[in-house]
Design an enzyme around this catalytic site. Structure first.
Site, PDB file in Angstrom:
ATOM      1  CG  ASP A  59      42.039  51.435  37.150  1.00 18.58           C
ATOM      2  OD1 ASP A  59      43.076  51.365  36.523  1.00 18.58           O
ATOM      3  OD2 ASP A  59      41.895  52.068  38.215  1.00 18.58           O
ATOM      4  CG  LEU A  60      40.185  47.582  42.018  1.00 14.88           C
ATOM      5  CD1 LEU A  60      40.680  46.914  43.278  1.00 14.88           C
ATOM      6  CD2 LEU A  60      38.803  47.035  41.652  1.00 14.88           C
TER       7      LEU A  60
ATOM      8  CG  ASP B 212      44.446  49.895  41.051  1.00 13.21           C
ATOM      9  OD1 ASP B 212      45.222  49.876  40.079  1.00 13.21           O
ATOM     10  OD2 ASP B 212      43.866  50.922  41.434  1.00 13.21           O
TER      11      ASP B 212
END
Ligand code: C2E
Ligand code: MG
Ligand code: MG
Length: 698
Positions: free
Chosen positions: A175-176, A218
């Site tokens: 996950d960004l 994301d």
């Protein structure tokens, strides 16, 4: 009735076979070719007439066809099995040049005997190609070309049953961190550019057999069939994190896009829980919670933690819904040796919950749920109201008390928080804001300093006081003390617990108290459980104490009763309320510096001047503890505990000398033991002295 003409039936059959759009071979009971049509010959590119093949055995026919197969050996194996099979079958045959045939095998069985068989072959190349294109479209993310969630799920399911996954595999979810900010500040095209760059870095890092995917806005995932141990998984996660940490240039800005990773490793297929996705997801949640830019591996411990959090949340939700919360109150004691008195003016409200079984639960048992953003706010609202109501009740009873309440860190940082406090205070006009103190705990990371600071200032202007709870356990204790305008720090009970055992905790508690005093902040020592701890803390200079040795938290109705009798119940405190005993404070300083000296020597970090001082023939008398002991000699020379301390101190200096001169492990060990002995003898004597001094009632 006219009998059918066998000749015309055979001709009709030939016509049917010739005109069928698919290839057909009919075998007789001896597995020899009885019929074969021209389409079949075309499919295998055989320049022969059907009549040339009739009567051949299946193996001879196979030899003719073999050059057309993509994998002739595989096909030979399949035919060998099928030729003896008495039930129909269907499958695909792959030919050279990418052609795909759909094969139907239909045996003719009579009285349990195979009398022959029909093979039908249909060219499905075009259909398969279309299906492949369709699949590519539905399984792929158009922006990055990676698999999408659907494609990823299908591969995960396949891997769990495929031979490739039988020896185990790894699933990484990532996950960004803070990606929303890129979209919000630089716009969506920049966001897309970041996602594309991330996916390119991902593609460059993974192996050919790995399956990278973008499974959400994301969120990315990689299935790694060849990564089968936690060590390998950790290496890959480290590589991924450092690859993502390299700054990227997007829309004229340099962006450093961090990521958090959760990993689940399946050692063998079917080694327990098949829910790989949930496992990796849990690990990712943990990684994000423990600060960003990290990775975490799924473990049973993590699962247990997660389950506990959920149970706690459920319990608290039920309690809130059913009105099963209650406040308990624990007194904070103030000791004033200068005025020879001790008293209680303040209590801390601590929430309690009656569970479904009717058992009363302490806040500690659902503390993580109290820190939850939504639940914490609801509990705080209840506590604020209940505390203010209680304060006005006590006031009406003529009890002048102040109350401290605990506030969840999320709520404290919420923009509406000050408004809520103001509104609740307005609803209880008989309570003065000065009688309310709010405790915020600082052991959670990610307190937004700017927001917290401005909230504190507003609340202080309203007249409330603010305490930093569990002080000393957080990441930025000292910085917070300096930055926030707090009125009280509560030294965490872990320091109090080990006070008499460990010289380091002694020096830390002492240091925290001095720092607070310098900044004009009062300090409360929490978790005081024994009289010895209480005496030691008083000697250190603590004036505000809280703990079981004085009182357990109690329901509101017990408070007036307790207040009516605590002075006699705690009469042993009178001995502490004598100013002269507190001369020992200097000794505490000496003890702490003594301990630090031993540590420095053992760590070889002492400089030459300090070593010279230690080697001085009069070092035992010249050091702080020596000077202080000499001062006490006149009054205490006859006390055995005093003598023991003097001896332990002398021995300590001998060991120091030996350690400087010898510098070996044995001397170091003796030094460490003698330092502990000084510590123990010190408290033995001090606490004995305090115990045996008659309270000065004059
Ligand atoms: P805290 O604010 O540091 O509260 C002190 C805790 O230590 C309380 O546990 C108290 O019962 C316990 N305690 C007091 N004296 C002693 C002692 O001598 N020895 C030991 N071992 N423990 C002692 P409790 O009530 O279970 O609360 C635990 C934590 O839960 C609190 O720590 C506080 O952070 C939180 N909490 C409690 N009530 C509330 C509340 O109303 N709202 C919020 N947001 N948090 C609360
Ligand atoms: Mg507290
Ligand atoms: Mg605390």
């Amino acid at each position: 009735m006219i009998a059918p003409n066998p000749h015309s039936i055979a001709t009709q059959m030939e016509d049917v076979l010739r005109n069928l759009p698919s290839g057909v071979v009919v075998f007789d009971a001896a597995c020899q070719v009885a019929q074969i049509n021209p389409v079949c010959l075309e499919l295998f590119k055989l320049r022969l007439h059907p009549a040339e093949l009739i009567g051949l055995g299946w193996r001879a026919l196979f030899d003719h066809m073999a050059p057309a197969f993509d994998d002739p050996e595989l096909e030979l194996d399949r035919i060998k099995t099928l030729i003896r099979q008495d039930c129909p079958d269907q499958g695909e045959i792959h030919l050279r040049g990418g052609q795909t045939l759909l094969r139907h095998y239909v045996p003719f069985v009579r009285n349990g005997e195979i009398q022959g068989a029909l093979w039908q072959l249909q060219d499905v190349t075009a259909i398969r190609k279309q299906q492949g294109q369709l699949e590519f479209l539905t399984d792929r993310d158009p922006l990055t070309g990676l698999l999408n969630r659907r494609g990823f799920d299908r591969r995960l399911k396949m891997l769990e049953h495929h031979p490739l996954g039988q020896h185990g595999f790894t699933l990484a979810l990532f996950d960004l961190d803070d990606f929303k900010r890129v979209n919000d500040t630089l716009g969506h095209p920049a966001g897309d550019a970041v996602l594309t760059e991330v996916s390119n870095r991902l593609k460059a890092l993974v192996r050919l057999t790995d399956m990278p995917a973008r499974i959400g806005g994301d969120e990315f995932a990689v299935l790694m069939p060849e990564c089968r141990t936690e060590e390998q998984a950790v290496q890959i996660a480290e590589r991924l994190i450092s690859a993502m940490a390299v700054p990227m240039q997007v829309a004229g800005s340099i962006i450093q896009q961090g990521c958090s990773i959760g990993l689940a490793v399946q050692r063998r297929a079917g080694d327990g829980n098949p829910a790989m996705f949930q496992r990796a997801d849990l690990a990712l949640y943990d990684a994000k919670n423990s600060g960003r830019g990290r990775f975490k591996l799924f473990s049973q411990r993590l699962k247990h933690q997660h389950d506990t959090i959920h149970q706690q949340r459920d319990m608290l939700c039920d309690g809130l819904r059913q009105g099963q919360l209650q406040l308990y109150f624990q007194p904070v004691l103030t000791i004033e040796p200068e005025a020879s008195r001790f008293y209680v003016r303040k209590l801390e409200a601590l929430v309690r919950l009656r569970d479904a079984q009717g058992q009363l639960r302490r806040a500690e048992e659902f503390e993580t749920a109290l820190a939850d953003a939504q639940l914490g706010v609801k509990v705080d609202r209840y506590v604020l109201d209940a505390a203010l109501r209680q304060l006005s009740t006590w006031q009406r009873q003529g009890l002048q008390l102040r109350l401290a309440i605990n506030i969840s860190p999320h709520h404290f940082a919420h923009p509406d928080f000050v408004g809520t406090v103001r509104e609740r205070l307005a609803a209880h006009p008989d309570v003065r804001p000065q009688d309310l103190s709010l405790e915020i705990t600082e052991h959670r990371p990610s307190l937004n300093l700017r927001v917290v600071n401005s909230t504190i200032l507003e609340l202080r202007r309203l007249g409330l006081s603010i305490s930093l709870d569990d002080f000393g356990t957080g990441n930025a204790s000292l910085a917070h003390l300096q930055q926030f305008d707090v009125s009280v720090v509560k030294i965490d009970r872990s320091f109090v617990r080990d006070l008499l055992q460990d010289g380091i905790d002694l020096s830390l508690s002492y240091g925290m108290l001095r720092l607070a005093q310098m900044l004009g902040i009062s300090a409360i020592a929490e978790g005081v459980e024994t009289r010895a701890q209480c005496r030691a803390l008083c000697l250190l200079g603590f004036r505000h104490l809280q703990g079981y040795v004085f009182a357990q938290p109690m329901p509101a109705e017990q408070v007036p009763v307790w207040l009516g009798r605590y002075e006699s119940d705690l009469s042993w405190l009178a001995a502490l309320s004598k100013p002269q005993i507190l001369d020992a404070e200097r000794a505490v300083q000496a003890l702490v510096s003594h301990r630090m000296r031993a540590r420095k020597l053992l760590a070889h970090t002492m400089d030459a001047t300090e070593v010279q001082e230690l080697l001085h023939p009069q070092a035992t008398q010249r050091c702080d503890l020596g000077l202080w002991l000499a001062q006490q000699a006149e009054q205490c020379d006859h006390e055995p505990q005093y003598q023991q301390l003097v001896q332990a101190h002398t021995r300590f200096h001998q060991c120091l000398m030996a350690a400087v001169n010898k510098n070996d492990a044995d001397a170091d060990l003796q030094l460490s033991d003698s330092s502990t002995a000084v510590h123990a003898a010190f408290w033995d004597w001090i606490l004995h002295t305090v115990e045996n001094k008659k309270p000065d009632r004059g």
